[in-house]
Design a protein around this motif. Structure first.
Motif, mmCIF file in Angstrom:
data_model
loop_
_atom_site.group_PDB
_atom_site.id
_atom_site.type_symbol
_atom_site.label_atom_id
_atom_site.label_comp_id
_atom_site.label_asym_id
_atom_site.label_seq_id
_atom_site.Cartn_x
_atom_site.Cartn_y
_atom_site.Cartn_z
ATOM 1 N N SER A 87 66.758 7.474 -53.023
ATOM 2 C CA SER A 87 67.828 6.772 -52.303
ATOM 3 C C SER A 87 67.463 5.286 -52.179
ATOM 4 C CB SER A 87 68.025 7.380 -50.925
ATOM 5 O OG SER A 87 66.827 7.259 -50.178
ATOM 6 N N VAL A 88 68.523 4.478 -52.127
ATOM 7 C CA VAL A 88 68.347 3.024 -51.994
ATOM 8 C C VAL A 88 69.125 2.597 -50.757
ATOM 9 C CG1 VAL A 88 68.719 0.783 -53.104
ATOM 10 C CG2 VAL A 88 68.297 2.807 -54.521
ATOM 11 N N GLY A 89 68.497 1.897 -49.836
ATOM 12 C CA GLY A 89 69.225 1.473 -48.652
ATOM 13 C C GLY A 89 68.340 0.809 -47.630
ATOM 14 N N GLY A 90 68.836 0.754 -46.382
ATOM 15 C CA GLY A 90 68.139 0.005 -45.335
ATOM 16 C C GLY A 90 67.362 0.883 -44.377
ATOM 17 N N ARG A 91 67.219 2.190 -44.704
ATOM 18 C CA ARG A 91 66.417 3.059 -43.839
ATOM 19 C C ARG A 91 64.995 3.068 -44.359
ATOM 20 N NH1 ARG A 91 67.876 8.631 -43.020
ATOM 21 N NH2 ARG A 91 67.997 8.711 -45.286
ATOM 22 N N PRO A 92 64.017 3.021 -43.458
ATOM 23 C CA PRO A 92 62.629 2.967 -43.923
ATOM 24 C C PRO A 92 62.260 4.172 -44.779
ATOM 25 C CG PRO A 92 62.759 2.431 -41.584
ATOM 26 C CD PRO A 92 64.116 2.882 -41.989
ATOM 27 N N GLU A 93 62.940 5.327 -44.592
ATOM 28 C CA GLU A 93 62.569 6.485 -45.400
ATOM 29 C C GLU A 93 63.238 6.475 -46.779
ATOM 30 O OE1 GLU A 93 63.738 6.261 -42.344
ATOM 31 O OE2 GLU A 93 64.958 7.966 -41.737
ATOM 32 N N ASP A 94 64.099 5.475 -47.046
ATOM 33 C CA ASP A 94 64.688 5.374 -48.399
ATOM 34 C C ASP A 94 63.600 5.125 -49.439
ATOM 35 O OD1 ASP A 94 67.387 5.792 -47.836
ATOM 36 O OD2 ASP A 94 67.692 3.674 -47.266
ATOM 37 N N GLY A 95 63.794 5.757 -50.612
ATOM 38 C CA GLY A 95 62.816 5.586 -51.706
ATOM 39 C C GLY A 95 62.688 4.107 -52.080
ATOM 40 N N ILE A 130 72.489 3.481 -48.981
ATOM 41 C CA ILE A 130 73.720 3.022 -49.647
ATOM 42 C C ILE A 130 73.971 3.823 -50.932
ATOM 43 C CG2 ILE A 130 74.932 0.991 -50.563
ATOM 44 C CD1 ILE A 130 74.225 0.571 -47.656
ATOM 45 N N LEU A 131 72.911 4.006 -51.735
ATOM 46 C CA LEU A 131 73.042 4.616 -53.066
ATOM 47 C C LEU A 131 71.995 5.687 -53.272
ATOM 48 C CD1 LEU A 131 72.699 1.313 -55.138
ATOM 49 C CD2 LEU A 131 74.878 2.323 -54.475
ATOM 50 N N ARG A 132 72.280 6.534 -54.287
ATOM 51 C CA ARG A 132 71.213 7.410 -54.759
ATOM 52 C C ARG A 132 71.181 7.261 -56.271
ATOM 53 N NH1 ARG A 132 72.269 12.959 -53.060
ATOM 54 N NH2 ARG A 132 73.669 13.005 -54.837
ATOM 55 N N LEU A 133 69.983 7.203 -56.843
ATOM 56 C CA LEU A 133 69.812 7.102 -58.297
ATOM 57 C C LEU A 133 69.086 8.351 -58.773
ATOM 58 C CD1 LEU A 133 68.655 3.372 -58.379
ATOM 59 C CD2 LEU A 133 70.855 4.240 -59.158
ATOM 60 N N ARG A 134 69.621 9.002 -59.815
ATOM 61 C CA ARG A 134 68.975 10.224 -60.326
ATOM 62 C C ARG A 134 69.091 10.258 -61.835
ATOM 63 N NH1 ARG A 134 73.543 13.521 -61.410
ATOM 64 N NH2 ARG A 134 75.340 12.661 -60.312
ATOM 65 N N PHE A 135 68.156 10.943 -62.495
ATOM 66 C CA PHE A 135 68.169 11.056 -63.954
ATOM 67 C C PHE A 135 68.992 12.281 -64.328
ATOM 68 C CE2 PHE A 135 66.356 12.498 -68.044
ATOM 69 C CZ PHE A 135 66.583 11.345 -68.787
ATOM 70 N N ASP A 136 69.928 12.105 -65.262
ATOM 71 C CA ASP A 136 70.737 13.236 -65.727
ATOM 72 C C ASP A 136 70.332 13.536 -67.173
ATOM 73 O OD1 ASP A 136 72.641 14.923 -66.729
ATOM 74 O OD2 ASP A 136 74.316 13.982 -65.651
ATOM 75 N N PRO A 137 69.585 14.635 -67.403
ATOM 76 C CA PRO A 137 69.080 14.894 -68.766
ATOM 77 C C PRO A 137 70.215 15.117 -69.766
ATOM 78 C CG PRO A 137 68.132 16.431 -67.139
ATOM 79 C CD PRO A 137 69.196 15.658 -66.447
ATOM 80 N N SER A 138 71.359 15.653 -69.289
ATOM 81 C CA SER A 138 72.434 15.895 -70.259
ATOM 82 C C SER A 138 73.005 14.584 -70.780
ATOM 83 C CB SER A 138 73.539 16.722 -69.619
ATOM 84 O OG SER A 138 74.114 15.948 -68.572
ATOM 85 N N LEU A 139 72.968 13.532 -69.939
ATOM 86 C CA LEU A 139 73.456 12.212 -70.373
ATOM 87 C C LEU A 139 72.316 11.323 -70.880
ATOM 88 C CD1 LEU A 139 75.834 11.459 -67.343
ATOM 89 C CD2 LEU A 139 76.522 12.174 -69.633
ATOM 90 N N SER A 140 71.099 11.795 -70.674
ATOM 91 C CA SER A 140 69.900 11.022 -71.031
ATOM 92 C C SER A 140 69.897 9.648 -70.373
ATOM 93 C CB SER A 140 69.781 10.852 -72.548
ATOM 94 O OG SER A 140 69.427 12.063 -73.122
ATOM 95 N N THR A 141 70.403 9.578 -69.149
ATOM 96 C CA THR A 141 70.342 8.301 -68.434
ATOM 97 C C THR A 141 70.355 8.550 -66.923
ATOM 98 O OG1 THR A 141 71.303 6.116 -68.219
ATOM 99 C CG2 THR A 141 72.869 7.924 -68.374
ATOM 100 N N TRP A 142 70.167 7.494 -66.152
ATOM 101 C CA TRP A 142 70.220 7.589 -64.695
ATOM 102 C C TRP A 142 71.678 7.449 -64.249
ATOM 103 C CZ3 TRP A 142 65.751 6.752 -67.022
ATOM 104 C CH2 TRP A 142 64.573 7.192 -66.406
ATOM 105 N N VAL A 143 71.979 8.072 -63.134
ATOM 106 C CA VAL A 143 73.345 8.034 -62.600
ATOM 107 C C VAL A 143 73.253 7.473 -61.185
ATOM 108 C CG1 VAL A 143 75.299 9.485 -61.859
ATOM 109 C CG2 VAL A 143 74.098 9.988 -63.998
ATOM 110 N N VAL A 144 74.283 6.638 -60.800
ATOM 111 C CA VAL A 144 74.314 6.124 -59.429
ATOM 112 C C VAL A 144 75.368 6.914 -58.651
ATOM 113 C CG1 VAL A 144 75.895 4.235 -60.080
ATOM 114 C CG2 VAL A 144 74.606 4.100 -57.949
ATOM 115 N N ASP A 145 74.997 7.384 -57.455
ATOM 116 C CA ASP A 145 75.958 8.022 -56.557
ATOM 117 C C ASP A 145 76.094 7.093 -55.348
ATOM 118 O OD1 ASP A 145 75.997 10.390 -58.142
ATOM 119 O OD2 ASP A 145 74.095 11.004 -57.209
#
Ligand SMILES: Nc1ncnc2c1ncn2[C@@H]1O[C@H](COP(=O)(O)OP(=O)(O)OP(=O)(O)O)[C@@H](O)[C@H]1O
Length: 963
Positions: A25-33, A44-59
């Motif tokens: 996760s990306v954001g303003g909480r200290p526990e965000d990655g 604010i966001l989450r970034l994850r790798f999607d193997p079927s698309l072979s790329t990262w996805v933003v949620d």
């Protein structure tokens, strides 16, 4: 594959982290990655790798703040796959994503330039090569599931390269799927996260996503004591179609020129494709194309030739590949039916397309155009704008200045400039909202954009206030934008850049320039015919007007110089825009100048030879008394048999004839000192002359008669030296003095070379002077005005119309540096080399050829039974040459005028006499063989060449930047 996140805060501080494949996760909480101090305690966001698309996805999470992806809003809870170079923005923070594929592996080694095979095939696929196929396999990122184990194959066929798609998911070539295609220079192949570009010989991995991105930081340009560009900061995304708008004189062209580096800003920085545009050489290296307002193409060439010749100047590729690229561009620009037409036959819009086509040849990532639609009708203008939009859609970033707002909807981004400041950047709807008021929602979308001009025309609001209003608006870029770090973009310091291996070698560029000149000249046969006809006409006039070979030769020197000067005077100034553009593309200064010299030199030489040949031919017709071949042949035979002296004479050797008192010029002796001077030991007499080979006399007679060299060939034989009283000269020991003679072959070679050298060097120096003028003036009209100013001194100071000894002291000094004087010296020496001197005295300023009693010779002859007579001054064609070469008052003592009573008359005439030293007399029979004046003349011409070349090259350096 690896992903990096680059976060830039509003103050410009930045941090870079490697993304794990697990969700973060990306954001303003200290526990965000990825924890950012955004002042809001929420992810604010989450970034994850999607193997079927072979790329990262933003949620996008349930965020309390708006999030934008590449300047487009992303809805809450929306997801989007990310590609290399994507930019997320929220709360003034910029989050860039870099996807870094593994470098391709070829022959067991990582390589980003993949040379294509000269024979056989090269297979591109995922992971390692199948067993036994390692030699012809390029291994791509093993994690990238969108790449097949065998994806595409490139084979060498019939001199070209064929690409075959054998993948499961498909490959795109220039954005279009294909199964088999021939590769053309500039083609882009997209496979998974890789993009490769074909450079004619190899596939280059474009390892960063920002090819075509433009970033300008605080660009300022000062001129005329004020800032005509004021701290402009902006960013243009790759593949955007951008219009620079603003009223007349507001600084649009200044900004465009600064962005593309043609006229760099006084301060600030420009990055293209994330690389600094440091100097003019990086314009080419970074793939920047520039189309100025004036056409950058020779109007005499056909469209095909214009493109082909430009291609040969810009691309170091085989002609077949350049042709294939031209076919592609001609199709893209819709010029198929016009390719055989000459450029001047095209409409304004078509001509502009040709100019754009020339820029597209080198496959730019950014194309700048200055007012491309000026002078076009609305329909043509729209066609052109649609074409530019298509170019942008194909991936080229297109930036142009324009006045017109009717077509503003075509642009992805509008940049409004006022008083050198950027007062807005955004799309047309945003511009409406910003300038025409967001309060009237809906209505402002229909409002014509032209209204913005009337708003900007209101001078009560200064540009600075408008700039501040823009920076305070929601359309202002995040403050950190300009400071975005190049980071992974230049990870390997490569991309569109570093194209040195594509530089066209100088000999090929020279050959192409010569070919282009030739095509331009023959494009108008009437013009070429006129150039040659003027040489013929002037030759006829010269032969008709003068029965004096000396005068005719001098007129030919001047005419030849005039040919060269007028051929060259408009050459550079007439194509300065084309030169500027080609210079940026790597054309060498010396190559350009050399091509002009060679081509114009050859053209002028052709005119000069025509002039010389025709003048001689016509002189035979109008002045037959000058030619007497039988008599000449008789004298030649006599020369071969003559042996001087009855007693045993002192024979001066051919290489070292009689020299007295160290005066090495021409075997001068002083009348009174000849008896007393000490003569060096007499050299051994040479062997008697051998009889000529059969046919030699006839051959020499033909050449000598044709070239007016009778006297030179016959008088250069052995002869006695005589005193004025007719007696034979003796040395102090009382031995008779003779001249051993010059080898006839040498006389022939020297005189012919000097005559040709005198005329041809006059033409060449004319070309050189003309090119210098052409570099220094600002317009073709100015160049034409300079020609007479250069040529009239050549007539006045050439040493023929006014002979050298008759000039005033200062004029004489000046004339020594005049080019026509040097050329005429070569001709003078050719006239008298090998000739036996008559009695000649330097006592008079104008020398006379004296008979033994000291008076001028009078020559009588008969024509058609009518007796005619002339004094020697009038009929001697070489009198001026003798004067120029032998009578130099400054060198022989000071001359003072005095009155002398002429015997038998009551008149007195003023004559000069030498007061400071005794009179100098030349022994009759001394043969002129002094080449020193010719060497001095060549030295003078060499100095002119050096000075003019330096001035011209320096002028070209200034002109190349628009100075
Ligand atoms: N070399 C220079 N020296 C002094 N002033 C200059 C120079 N070049 C441009 N200017 C001035 O800078 C201002 C901006 O010129 P620029 O050519 O960029 O305007 P523009 O917006 O492109 O105008 P137009 O649309 O009429 O071509 C003008 O007032 C111009 O007179």
């Amino acid at each position: 594959m690896e992903a990096r996140l680059i976060a830039v805060d509003p103050q410009g501080g930045h941090a870079e982290v490697v993304l794990p494949k697990e969700p973060v996760s990306v954001g303003g909480r200290p526990e965000d990655g990825v924890f950012l101090r955004i002042g809001v305690a929420a992810s604010i966001l989450r970034l994850r790798f999607d193997p079927s698309l072979s790329t990262w996805v933003v949620d996008v999470l349930e965020a309390p703040v708006p999030v934008r992806l590449n300047d487009e809003p992303l809805a809450e809870r929306a997801s989007a796959p990310l590609v290399n170079g994507d930019q997320l923005a929220f709360l003034g923070f910029q989050v860039g994503i870099r996807l870094i594929s593994a470098e391709p592996v070829f022959n067991g080694r990582a390589a980003s330039i993949l040379p294509l095979p000269k024979s056989g095939a090269l297979v591109f696929g995922r992971g390692e090569a199948p067993a036994g196929e390692a030699a012809g396999f390029v291994g791509l990122d093993a994690d990238d599931q969108t790449i097949s184990s065998k994806h595409f194959i490139i084979e060498r066929q019939q001199g070209g390269h064929i690409i075959r798609d054998v993948s499961r998911f498909g490959t795109t070539l220039n954005g279009v799927s294909f199964s088999t295609a021939e590769l053309v220079y500039g083609d882009r192949i997209k496979i998974g996260h890789y993009t490769f570009e074909f450079d004619g010989k190899a596939l280059r991995w474009l390892d960063h996503p920002d090819a075509g991105m433009i970033e300008a930081e605080r660009l300022t340009r000062e001129a005329g004591g004020r800032k005509i560009l004021n701290e402009v900061t902006l960013r243009v995304r790759p593949g955007e179609f951008v219009g620079i708008l603003g009223g007349s004189g507001q600084g649009k062209s200044t900004l465009l020129n600064a962005l593309c580096g043609i006229v760099p800003a006084s301060s600030g920085a420009v990055r293209v494709s994330r690389q600094l545009l440091e100097d003019r050489s990086s314009i080419r290296d970074l793939g920047v194309g520039y189309v100025p307002q004036d056409d950058i193409v020779h109007r005499e060439l056909t469209v095909n030739d214009a493109l082909l010749l430009s291609g040969r100047l810009r691309l170091n590729l085989p002609v077949a590949q350049i042709r294939a690229r031209i076919d592609r561009i001609i199709g893209q620009l819709g010029l198929e039916e016009h390719r055989a037409k000459r450029v001047y036959m095209l409409s304004g819009g078509q001509r502009k397309r040709v100019s754009i086509g020339i820029e597209l040849l080198s496959n730019p990532s950014v194309l700048f155009l200055d007012e491309p639609s000026s002078g076009l009708d609305p329909a043509t203008e729209e066609n052109l704008m649609v074409l530019l939009q298509k170019l942008a859609l194909s991936g080229i970033t297109v930036v142009c200045t324009t006045h017109v707002l009717q077509k503003a909807y075509l642009f992805d981004r509008l940049l409004f400039i006022q008083d050198g400041r950027l007062v807005f950047s955004g799309d047309s709807d945003e511009a409406r909202t910003h300038f025409l008021g967001g309060g009237q929602a809906g209505s402002q979308l229909e409002a014509p954009l032209e209204k913005i001009y009337s708003i900007l025309a209101d001078r009560s609001i200064p540009a600075e206030a408008r700039e501040q209003a823009y920076l305070a608006s929601p359309f202002a870029p995040p403050p950190a934008m300009a400071a975005a770090p190049p980071a992974a973009a230049t990870r390997r310091g490569r991309g569109k850049g570093v194209r040195d291996d594509r530089r066209v070698p100088a000999p090929r560029a020279l050959a192409t320039l010569l070919k282009r000149q030739w095509k331009i000249v023959v494009a108008d046969p009437l013009n070429l015919a006129f150039l040659l006809a003027q040489a013929v006409v002037i030759a006829i006039l010269i032969a008709w007007a003068s029965d004096d070979i000396g005068m005719r030769m001098f007129l030919m020197v001047v005419a030849s110089m005039w040919f060269g000067c007028s051929n060259a005077a408009q050459q550079i100034v007439g194509e300065i825009m084309i030169f500027r553009r080609e210079r940026v593309c790597g054309l060498g200064l010396a190559t350009y100048y050399g091509s002009k010299l060679l081509f114009l030199g050859a053209l002028t030489a052709l005119q000069t030879l025509l002039l010389f040949g025709c003048a001689h031919l016509m002189a035979r017709h109008w002045h037959p008394e000058e030619f007497n071949r039988p008599e000449f042949e008789r004298q030649l035979n006599e020369r071969y048999t003559a042996v001087a002296g009855q007693e045993e004479p002192v024979m001066a050797a051919a290489d070292d004839d009689f020299i007295a008192k160290g005066d090495e010029d021409f075997g001068l002796v002083e009348e009174q000192s000849a008896q007393s001077s000490t003569t060096p030991a007499a050299p051994a007499p040479p062997p008697p002359p051998s009889p000529p080979k059969p046919g030699t006399v006839e051959r020499l007679a033909s050449i000598g008669d044709w070239f007016h060299l009778g006297g030179n060939l016959t008088e250069s034989g052995p002869r006695d030296l005589l005193l004025e009283n007719g007696e034979r000269a003796r040395d102090p020991a009382g031995k008779l003095l003779s001249f051993a003679g010059l080898p006839i072959d040498r006389v022939l070679t020297v005189t012919l070379l000097l005559r040709a050298g005198g005329l041809l060097s006059a033409g060449l120096i004319g070309v050189i002077l003309g090119l210098t003028v052409s570099t220094l003036v600002r317009s073709a009209t100015q160049a034409v005005m300079w020609v007479p100013l250069l040529l009239i001194p050549q007539i006045l100071f050439g040493g023929f119309v006014i002979p050298y000894p008759e000039m005033s002291g200062s004029a004489r000094a000046f004339s020594r540096g005049v080019p026509s004087f040097a050329c005429q010296r070569l001709i003078d020496v050719s006239h008298v080399y090998g000739r036996a001197m008559p009695f000649l005295s330097n006592r008079t300023k104008t020398p006379v050829f004296l008979t033994t009693d000291g008076s001028k010779e009078t020559i009588e002859w008969e024509r058609a039974g009518k007796p005619l007579s002339q004094d020697y001054d009038r009929i001697s064609p070489f009198n001026r040459s003798w004067q120029n070469l032998l009578v130099v008052p400054d060198d022989r003592g000071r001359h003072k005028q005095e009155s002398v009573r002429v015997t038998g008359t009551f008149t007195t005439i003023p004559r000069d006499s030498v007061k400071s030293r005794q009179d100098v007399r030349y022994l009759k029979g001394t043969v002129f063989r002094n080449l020193q004046p010719a060497w001095a003349a060549l030295g003078c011409l060499g100095a002119w060449v050096a000075v003019c070349a330096t001035v011209t090259l320096s002028g070209l350096v200034i002109k190349q930047t628009g100075g």
